[in-house]
Write an enzyme that holds these catalytic residues in place. Structure first.
Site, PDB file in Angstrom:
ATOM      1  N   GLN A 188     -19.293 -48.683   7.097  1.00 24.14           N
ATOM      2  CA  GLN A 188     -18.165 -48.022   7.757  1.00 24.14           C
ATOM      3  C   GLN A 188     -18.157 -48.365   9.261  1.00 24.14           C
ATOM      4  O   GLN A 188     -18.556 -49.448   9.622  1.00 24.14           O
ATOM      5  CB  GLN A 188     -18.189 -46.497   7.533  1.00 24.14           C
ATOM      6  CG  GLN A 188     -17.897 -46.078   6.088  1.00 24.14           C
ATOM      7  CD  GLN A 188     -19.079 -46.197   5.163  1.00 24.14           C
ATOM      8  OE1 GLN A 188     -20.144 -45.659   5.433  1.00 24.14           O
ATOM      9  NE2 GLN A 188     -18.923 -46.894   4.047  1.00 24.14           N
TER      10      GLN A 188
ATOM     11  N   LYS B 263     -18.817 -56.871   9.289  1.00 24.21           N
ATOM     12  CA  LYS B 263     -20.272 -56.652   9.398  1.00 24.21           C
ATOM     13  C   LYS B 263     -21.031 -57.531   8.409  1.00 24.21           C
ATOM     14  O   LYS B 263     -22.071 -58.096   8.744  1.00 24.21           O
ATOM     15  CB  LYS B 263     -20.610 -55.166   9.120  1.00 24.21           C
ATOM     16  CG  LYS B 263     -19.958 -54.207  10.090  1.00 24.21           C
ATOM     17  CD  LYS B 263     -20.229 -52.771   9.704  1.00 24.21           C
ATOM     18  CE  LYS B 263     -19.540 -52.329   8.437  1.00 24.21           C
ATOM     19  NZ  LYS B 263     -18.068 -52.261   8.490  1.00 24.21           N
TER      20      LYS B 263
ATOM     21  N   GLY C 106     -17.686 -52.226   1.473  1.00 27.81           N
ATOM     22  CA  GLY C 106     -17.433 -53.527   0.846  1.00 27.81           C
ATOM     23  C   GLY C 106     -17.671 -54.569   1.917  1.00 27.81           C
ATOM     24  O   GLY C 106     -16.873 -54.683   2.844  1.00 27.81           O
ATOM     25  N   HIS C 107     -18.792 -55.266   1.836  1.00 35.82           N
ATOM     26  CA  HIS C 107     -19.175 -56.218   2.884  1.00 35.82           C
ATOM     27  C   HIS C 107     -19.053 -57.637   2.328  1.00 35.82           C
ATOM     28  O   HIS C 107     -19.786 -58.018   1.416  1.00 35.82           O
ATOM     29  CB  HIS C 107     -20.602 -55.927   3.358  1.00 35.82           C
ATOM     30  CG  HIS C 107     -20.734 -54.596   4.034  1.00 35.82           C
ATOM     31  ND1 HIS C 107     -21.910 -54.110   4.532  1.00 35.82           N
ATOM     32  CD2 HIS C 107     -19.802 -53.642   4.315  1.00 35.82           C
ATOM     33  CE1 HIS C 107     -21.704 -52.914   5.084  1.00 35.82           C
ATOM     34  NE2 HIS C 107     -20.439 -52.612   4.946  1.00 35.82           N
TER      35      HIS C 107
ATOM     36  N   ASP D 127     -14.775 -52.339   8.110  1.00 32.87           N
ATOM     37  CA  ASP D 127     -14.235 -53.656   7.754  1.00 32.87           C
ATOM     38  C   ASP D 127     -14.124 -54.610   8.942  1.00 32.87           C
ATOM     39  O   ASP D 127     -13.250 -55.482   8.981  1.00 32.87           O
ATOM     40  CB  ASP D 127     -12.839 -53.511   7.089  1.00 32.87           C
ATOM     41  CG  ASP D 127     -12.901 -52.640   5.855  1.00 32.87           C
ATOM     42  OD1 ASP D 127     -13.951 -52.615   5.196  1.00 32.87           O
ATOM     43  OD2 ASP D 127     -11.888 -51.977   5.562  1.00 32.87           O
TER      44      ASP D 127
HETATM   45  P1  GDP Z   1     -17.184 -55.369   6.556  1.00 31.59           P
HETATM   46  O1  GDP Z   1     -16.938 -54.193   5.681  1.00 31.59           O
HETATM   47  O2  GDP Z   1     -17.331 -54.987   7.986  1.00 31.59           O
HETATM   48  O3  GDP Z   1     -18.330 -56.240   6.079  1.00 31.59           O
HETATM   49  O4  GDP Z   1     -15.867 -56.273   6.482  1.00 31.59           O
HETATM   50  P2  GDP Z   1     -15.048 -56.659   5.143  1.00 31.59           P
HETATM   51  O5  GDP Z   1     -15.818 -57.654   4.377  1.00 31.59           O
HETATM   52  O6  GDP Z   1     -14.596 -55.431   4.450  1.00 31.59           O
HETATM   53  O7  GDP Z   1     -13.742 -57.286   5.782  1.00 31.59           O
HETATM   54  C1  GDP Z   1     -13.793 -58.353   6.663  1.00 31.59           C
HETATM   55  C2  GDP Z   1     -12.905 -59.480   6.115  1.00 31.59           C
HETATM   56  O8  GDP Z   1     -12.646 -60.416   7.137  1.00 31.59           O
HETATM   57  C3  GDP Z   1     -13.576 -60.263   5.006  1.00 31.59           C
HETATM   58  O9  GDP Z   1     -12.574 -60.703   4.103  1.00 31.59           O
HETATM   59  C4  GDP Z   1     -14.188 -61.462   5.740  1.00 31.59           C
HETATM   60  O10 GDP Z   1     -14.337 -62.593   4.895  1.00 31.59           O
HETATM   61  C5  GDP Z   1     -13.158 -61.714   6.788  1.00 31.59           C
HETATM   62  N1  GDP Z   1     -13.658 -62.251   8.066  1.00 31.59           N
HETATM   63  C6  GDP Z   1     -14.832 -61.963   8.726  1.00 31.59           C
HETATM   64  N2  GDP Z   1     -14.851 -62.595   9.923  1.00 31.59           N
HETATM   65  C7  GDP Z   1     -13.686 -63.273  10.028  1.00 31.59           C
HETATM   66  C8  GDP Z   1     -13.108 -64.070  11.060  1.00 31.59           C
HETATM   67  O11 GDP Z   1     -13.668 -64.276  12.128  1.00 31.59           O
HETATM   68  N3  GDP Z   1     -11.869 -64.594  10.808  1.00 31.59           N
HETATM   69  C9  GDP Z   1     -11.198 -64.375   9.654  1.00 31.59           C
HETATM   70  N4  GDP Z   1     -10.005 -64.909   9.516  1.00 31.59           N
HETATM   71  N5  GDP Z   1     -11.718 -63.628   8.656  1.00 31.59           N
HETATM   72  C10 GDP Z   1     -12.938 -63.061   8.853  1.00 31.59           C
HETATM   73  P1  IMO Z   2     -17.188 -50.831   5.169  1.00 34.73           P
HETATM   74  O1  IMO Z   2     -18.678 -50.632   5.177  1.00 34.73           O
HETATM   75  C1  IMO Z   2     -13.254 -49.046   5.728  1.00 34.73           C
HETATM   76  C2  IMO Z   2     -12.807 -44.839   4.580  1.00 34.73           C
HETATM   77  C3  IMO Z   2     -11.931 -44.479   3.401  1.00 34.73           C
HETATM   78  C4  IMO Z   2     -11.427 -43.121   3.849  1.00 34.73           C
HETATM   79  C5  IMO Z   2     -12.652 -42.517   4.519  1.00 34.73           C
HETATM   80  C6  IMO Z   2     -13.481 -41.593   3.633  1.00 34.73           C
HETATM   81  O2  IMO Z   2     -16.725 -51.848   4.203  1.00 34.73           O
HETATM   82  O3  IMO Z   2     -16.680 -51.039   6.554  1.00 34.73           O
HETATM   83  P2  IMO Z   2     -15.142 -42.021   1.599  1.00 34.73           P
HETATM   84  O4  IMO Z   2     -14.908 -42.693   0.275  1.00 34.73           O
HETATM   85  O5  IMO Z   2     -16.205 -42.640   2.416  1.00 34.73           O
HETATM   86  O6  IMO Z   2     -15.291 -40.527   1.468  1.00 34.73           O
HETATM   87  O7  IMO Z   2     -13.740 -42.221   2.394  1.00 34.73           O
HETATM   88  O8  IMO Z   2     -13.454 -43.606   4.929  1.00 34.73           O
HETATM   89  N1  IMO Z   2     -13.897 -45.815   4.290  1.00 34.73           N
HETATM   90  C7  IMO Z   2     -13.883 -47.083   4.732  1.00 34.73           C
HETATM   91  N2  IMO Z   2     -12.929 -47.765   5.412  1.00 34.73           N
HETATM   92  N3  IMO Z   2     -14.428 -49.629   5.425  1.00 34.73           N
HETATM   93  C8  IMO Z   2     -15.396 -48.935   4.777  1.00 34.73           C
HETATM   94  O9  IMO Z   2     -16.644 -49.434   4.591  1.00 34.73           O
HETATM   95  C9  IMO Z   2     -15.131 -47.615   4.361  1.00 34.73           C
HETATM   96  N4  IMO Z   2     -15.830 -46.679   3.686  1.00 34.73           N
HETATM   97  C10 IMO Z   2     -15.067 -45.570   3.671  1.00 34.73           C
HETATM   98  O10 IMO Z   2     -10.886 -45.414   3.247  1.00 34.73           O
HETATM   99  O11 IMO Z   2     -10.434 -43.269   4.814  1.00 34.73           O
HETATM  100 MG    MG Z   3     -15.558 -53.546   4.240  1.00 38.10          MG
END
Ligand code: GDP
Ligand code: IMO
Ligand code: MG
Length: 431
Positions: A227, A17, A41-42, A14
């Protein structure tokens, strides 16, 4: 100039990416997912629209970019088709630009049931998985009990694989959990998934050939990690990890591209740290600060909606991540979330039972006890999201620049891009 670049999460997932891949995909011919599944979840935000991609590569919003799901990904067919439908409804055409590896392993209902049953039975030792069946599917892959897209697309291969695999699983779940749910029914699974297979057929191909051809043609290719390094099954905080190699090395076996073909590795890290699910997290905030940062950063899981745990930037984690990824550049996201703080802490080492660790201790039992050694730096108390209007690192507040320089020193990696908001335009390159 075209290149083959791997983009990975540098912490516990998270890191942002999705946003960074979408941005970089402006100039990419191809974006390839290489591991994980719909546990990811991207998030990509464009104007008023928010997209959360679980299986589709985050290059989908760039109309000329080919999107590939490599053999290292575990694919839940219904989840993938739902995403395809959602994106198509939003007016984005995937015609001829979405490809799924025939070698990708398929998540079937019994994997989801297994994930649920194991977690429910684990008590305090649970991992806190996303319950998407990821671990059980990868376990089957390694145990040579998996079903790949190629098997699913061949009716007789699918039938005979299901008969081999499910008969054994029925016995195991009955004995272990006294469970005999519909997820383990051979006939039901065969019927339902033979139909679903037909919708997947147009996307299936030998993606290793496709990607290597693009490399030969000197195309610009991004490999999208899911991840993060600390969730990597080999290099993360085992056993509180996911079941795949989320570090850059995973991109090669996960796609069929040799290491000699890769030019660059980019790590994405938040300016602080978050984690979802169970497991040690030495720099986690407590009380008021946890709630505040979670609120400023809107730290709720993009896949499960669970509140994310938040903490100070962990230099031990980031240094480990730079090392095991062979990271060339670091992207720092969510710097804006720290705008409100008077002072900031950075963890540079851990103390465990009187011993100082500057590298990651090898056991979760040590990490649970780790007391962070902190450095403190003054905050900047200014709205950094305004900086990107000037598009320059130099325009950042002095204290923010000093903070970023310290992250560079600790990771021995150059910060190349800074993100100060979730929109595409809230990003600027560091010259
Ligand atoms: P990922 O799994 O690495 O793609 O990240 P996620 O989408 O799960 O979580 C990142 C969250 O941070 C999302 O809600 C993005 O919209 C938000 N986000 C990304 N970059 C920034 C930033 O520079 N500032 C803020 N405030 N939010 C950001
Ligand atoms: P993105 O790509 C954050 C965590 C789960 C749990 C562990 C194992 O959005 O960064 P799993 O279901 O993979 O067997 O769970 O990994 N986890 C993540 N945490 N971002 C993710 O993906 C994750 N995918 C799995 O919360 O701790
Ligand atoms: Mg994510």
């Amino acid at each position: 100039m075209s290149s083959r670049t791997i983009v990975v999460g540098a912490q516990w997932g998270d890191e942002g990416k999705g946003k960074i891949i979408d941005l970089m995909a402006k100039d990419a011919d191809m974006v390839v997912r290489f591991q994980g599944g719909n546990n990811a979840g991207h998030t990509v935000i464009v104007g008023e629209k928010e997209f959360i991609f679980h299986l589709l590569p985050s290059g989908v919003l760039r109309p000329k970019t080919v999107c590939v799901i490599g053999n290292g990904v575990v694919v839940n067919p219904e989840a993938l088709l739902n995403e395809v439908d959602r994106v198509t409804e939003a007016g984005i055409s995937l015609d001829g630009r979405l490809w799924v590896s025939q070698g990708a392993h398929i998540i079937l209902p019994y994997h989801l049931a297994y994930d649920r049953l194991i977690e429910a039975g684990a008590g305090d030792a649970k991992i806190g998985t996303t319950k998407r069946g990821i671990g059980p599917c990868y376990a089957d892959k390694v145990a040579r009990k998996g079903i790949r897209l190629a098997d699913l697309l061949d009716k007789s291969a699918f039938r005979s694989r299901l008969e081999d695999v499910l008969a054994e699983k029925q016995k195991v779940v009955k004995a272990l959990f006294n469970y005999s749910g519909p997820e383990f029914d051979i006939e039901d699974t065969y019927r339902q998934y033979s139909e679903i297979a037909e919708r997947l057929r147009p996307f299936a191909c030998d993606t290793a050939v496709l990607i290597n051809r693009a490399i030969r043609e000197d195309k610009n290719i991004l490999f999208e990690g899911a991840q993060g390094a600390l969730l990597d099954v080999d290099h993360g905080t085992y056993p509180y990890v996911t079941s795949s190699n989320a570090t850059a090395g995973g991109a090669c076996p996960g796609t069929g591209v040799g290491p000699t073909r890769i030019d660059k590795v980019v790590g994405v890290a938040k300016a602080y740290t978050t984690r979802v699910g169970e497991g040690p997290f030495p720099t986690q905030f407590e009380g008021d600060l946890l709630e505040k940062v979670r609120g400023w950063g809107n730290e709720f899981g993009a896949t499960t909606g669970r509140p994310r745990r938040c903490g100070w930037f962990d230099g031990v984690v980031a240094k480990h991540s730079a090392l095991v990824n062979g990271m060339d550049e670091l992207v720092i996201t969510k710097l804006d979330v720290l705008d409100h703080l008077d002072s900031l802490k950075i963890c540079t080492a851990y103390e465990v039972d009187g011993r100082i660790y500057e590298t990651l201790p090898p056991l979760a039992s040590l990490l649970w006890k780790a007391v962070p050694v902190y450095e403190e730096m003054p905050g900047w108390k200014q709205d950094t999201s305004k900086t990107c209007e000037a598009q320059s690192f130099e325009d950042l507040p002095e204290n923010a620049k000093a903070y970023l320089h310290r992250l560079e020193e600790l990771t021995e990696t150059k910060v190349s891009l800074i993100s100060v908001g979730s929109d595409r335009d809230k990003t600027f390159a560091v010259a």
